[in-house]
Structures are given as C-alpha cells and as structure tokens.
Design a protein around this motif. Structure first.
Motif, mmCIF file in Angstrom:
data_model
loop_
_atom_site.group_PDB
_atom_site.id
_atom_site.type_symbol
_atom_site.label_atom_id
_atom_site.label_comp_id
_atom_site.label_asym_id
_atom_site.label_seq_id
_atom_site.Cartn_x
_atom_site.Cartn_y
_atom_site.Cartn_z
ATOM 1 N N GLY A 88 -9.159 -0.801 2.284
ATOM 2 C CA GLY A 88 -10.351 -1.521 1.366
ATOM 3 C C GLY A 88 -10.964 -0.518 0.489
ATOM 4 N N ASN A 137 -3.761 -2.995 2.289
ATOM 5 C CA ASN A 137 -5.256 -3.031 2.078
ATOM 6 C C ASN A 137 -5.784 -2.301 0.895
ATOM 7 O OD1 ASN A 137 -5.526 -4.317 4.517
ATOM 8 N ND2 ASN A 137 -5.637 -2.475 5.770
ATOM 9 N N THR A 138 -5.172 -2.464 -0.263
ATOM 10 C CA THR A 138 -5.343 -2.042 -1.513
ATOM 11 C C THR A 138 -5.636 -3.171 -2.559
ATOM 12 O OG1 THR A 138 -3.197 -1.632 -2.122
ATOM 13 C CG2 THR A 138 -4.400 0.052 -1.025
ATOM 14 N N ARG A 139 -6.466 -2.887 -3.529
ATOM 15 C CA ARG A 139 -6.524 -3.856 -4.781
ATOM 16 C C ARG A 139 -5.180 -4.023 -5.204
ATOM 17 N NH1 ARG A 139 -7.447 -3.759 -10.129
ATOM 18 N NH2 ARG A 139 -7.940 -1.387 -10.215
ATOM 19 N N ASN A 185 -5.561 -6.561 -0.570
ATOM 20 C CA ASN A 185 -6.456 -6.754 0.128
ATOM 21 C C ASN A 185 -7.121 -8.329 0.155
ATOM 22 O OD1 ASN A 185 -7.635 -7.112 -2.485
ATOM 23 N ND2 ASN A 185 -8.449 -5.236 -2.242
ATOM 24 N N SER A 192 -6.476 -8.874 -6.878
ATOM 25 C CA SER A 192 -5.389 -7.839 -6.137
ATOM 26 C C SER A 192 -3.893 -8.243 -6.727
ATOM 27 C CB SER A 192 -5.329 -8.321 -4.566
ATOM 28 O OG SER A 192 -5.259 -9.731 -4.347
#
Length: 267
Positions: A66, A88-90, A116, A121
């Motif tokens: 995040g 957990n990334t944009r 995320n 996203s």
C-alpha cells in the motif's frame, strides 16, 4: 547513492524502509539476484535522487504494501517482464510510450498482480505499439488491463474481487485478444469503436452484483472489431445483461456467439 542492507524477515522478504535500502535492493537484483522478494515498509520519495532502477527482468515478489506503485518502464524498448508477482499496489505494471515511433515493443508473461482495491487501481497499463501480454492473472483492481493500441493478449484472466462499481476487465484501443477471461466484472471487454479481433474469450458472472453486466461494450460507438466464438455466462436476470452493447451499424462482426438469450437484454 548510499546503500544499506535491509533486514530479511522470517518470510524471506527484504523489508525496505528508506532510500538507501531500496538502492541496495535494486543493486542486488541488477547484479544477478533477480528472484529476490521485497516489501515496502514506508513511503519512500526518490525526488532529486539519481539511481539505477530495478531491472526489467525482475522475477521476484514486489509487495508494495500500500506504499507504492508497481513496475514502471518509461520510454523503453524491448522490455521483458516475466515470472513476477506484484501485490498491494495502485498499479501493477505501467509500460509507457516507446522512443522509436511510439513503439514500446514490450512483452509481459506469466505475471500475477493483486491490486490495492482502490478506485484508481489498475493491473496493467500499456501505452504505445507492438506489445504482448500472456498468462497474466489480475485481481482486486478497478481496471484489469488497459491499452492504447497495437497489443496482443493471450490467456489472461481478470477477476473482480472488490465491491466497487463499474469494474472493467479489459479496456483499450486496437487489440488482438484470444482466450482471455473476465470474472464478475461489470464490463468484461470495453472495446470502444476501435478495430480489433477477439477470439474464444469468455465472461463469467458467478453472483448477482445488482448491476448491469456487459460482455462487450462499445461505449455508445458502433462495433468496429470482430468477435469470434466468445462466450458469456450470466448469473441470472435480476439485473440487465448484455452480450454486446453498441450503436447501430458499424463494420464489426459477431461470429458464433455463445450465450443464453433468455438472460440478455436486446443489444
């Protein structure tokens, strides 16, 4: 820049807290250990820093936790991203327009991306021409794969695991797509009015979302692509379902569609 070795946690991930540790990890990968795993533990700013980014043949697990975006290639050519897991990334992977007549000439193969779950996203964004994506598995994003044109996709799956509205599986310009699957997306394939070829693709809804479900959406434009042997499996008719939603006319064609007409609205 300054290099400082990060701590290796019990799960085998290097815990990255600062710029010096990120530089160290990038050097580790770029000097041969391209299967090392890392997790970002804090927001890290690279403003004003000069460094060599993580190489484009990275095959480990990059956990943004995040805190960060995923892999971004700026103006490169002949990039290969293979056997990587990004969580957990944009956005997972962002390939920008190439330097040679807008040709990126990038290949993405066998990647897993878990976003995320936020409203901005995206799994994969590819800008430019001459790109391929194969064997990608994407979930927990608002948009699975978005392209601007000149892309070949094969055997990719996008699954909506969020409660967000207007989730799109595949979106973009001219594309040649085969054997790709969208699961529980509001729009499985957003094709616009562009040329393209879609063969043996599938859209599946395993639950009633309470919203309109569309396999192919032209966004109000006329159909300009060919849809061959593509299948839609709608959950029920509690909400409106469309195999194809397009303006009247167009030079596209639909060949051997597979769906239950009793569950569909008129397109």
């Amino acid at each position: 820049g300054e290099y400082k070795a990060p701590q290796l946690n019990e799960e085998g991930y290097y815990e990255i807290y600062n710029v010096a540790q990120l530089f160290w990890f990038a050097k580790l990968v770029n000097t041969g250990n391209n299967m090392a795993d890392c997790i970002l533990m804090d927001d890290i700013s690279l403003a004003g820093k000069v460094w060599t980014p993580i190489g484009n043949k990275y095959s480990g697990i990059f956990d943004g936790n995040g805190k960060a975006d995923g892999i971004s290639i700026d103006g490169g050519r002949e990039t290969l991203i293979k056997d990587v897991v990004i969580v957990n990334t944009r956005y997972g992977i962002h390939i920008k327009e190439g330097t040679n007549n807008k040709s990126s000439d990038s290949d993405i193969d066998d990647v897993t991306i878990i976003g995320n779950g936020l409203s901005n996203s995206v799994g994969i964004t590819m800008i430019g021409l001459d790109n391929t994506i194969s064997n990608a598995r994407i979930s927990n994003v608002k948009t699975g794969i978005q392209t601007t044109g000149g892309v070949f996709l094969n055997n990719c799956t996008v699954e909506n695991t969020t409660d967000m509205e207007n989730v799109v599986g595949f979106s973009g310009g001219e594309a040649w797509i085969s054997n790709c699957v969208a699961i529980n997306c509001d729009v499985a394939f957003s094709v616009g009015g562009k040329r393209g070829f879609y063969k043996q693709c599938m859209a599946i809804w395993t639950k009633d979302t309470g919203r309109t479900s569309v396999m192919f959406d032209c966004g109000g434009s006329k159909l300009g692509c060919a849809l061959v042997g593509c299948e839609a499996e709608f959950f029920d008719k509690e909400s409106s379902n469309f195999y194809l939603r397009a303006g009247a006319g167009g030079k596209g064609r639909v060949v051997s569609p597979i769906f239950d007409s009793a569950l569909c609205e008129a397109s």
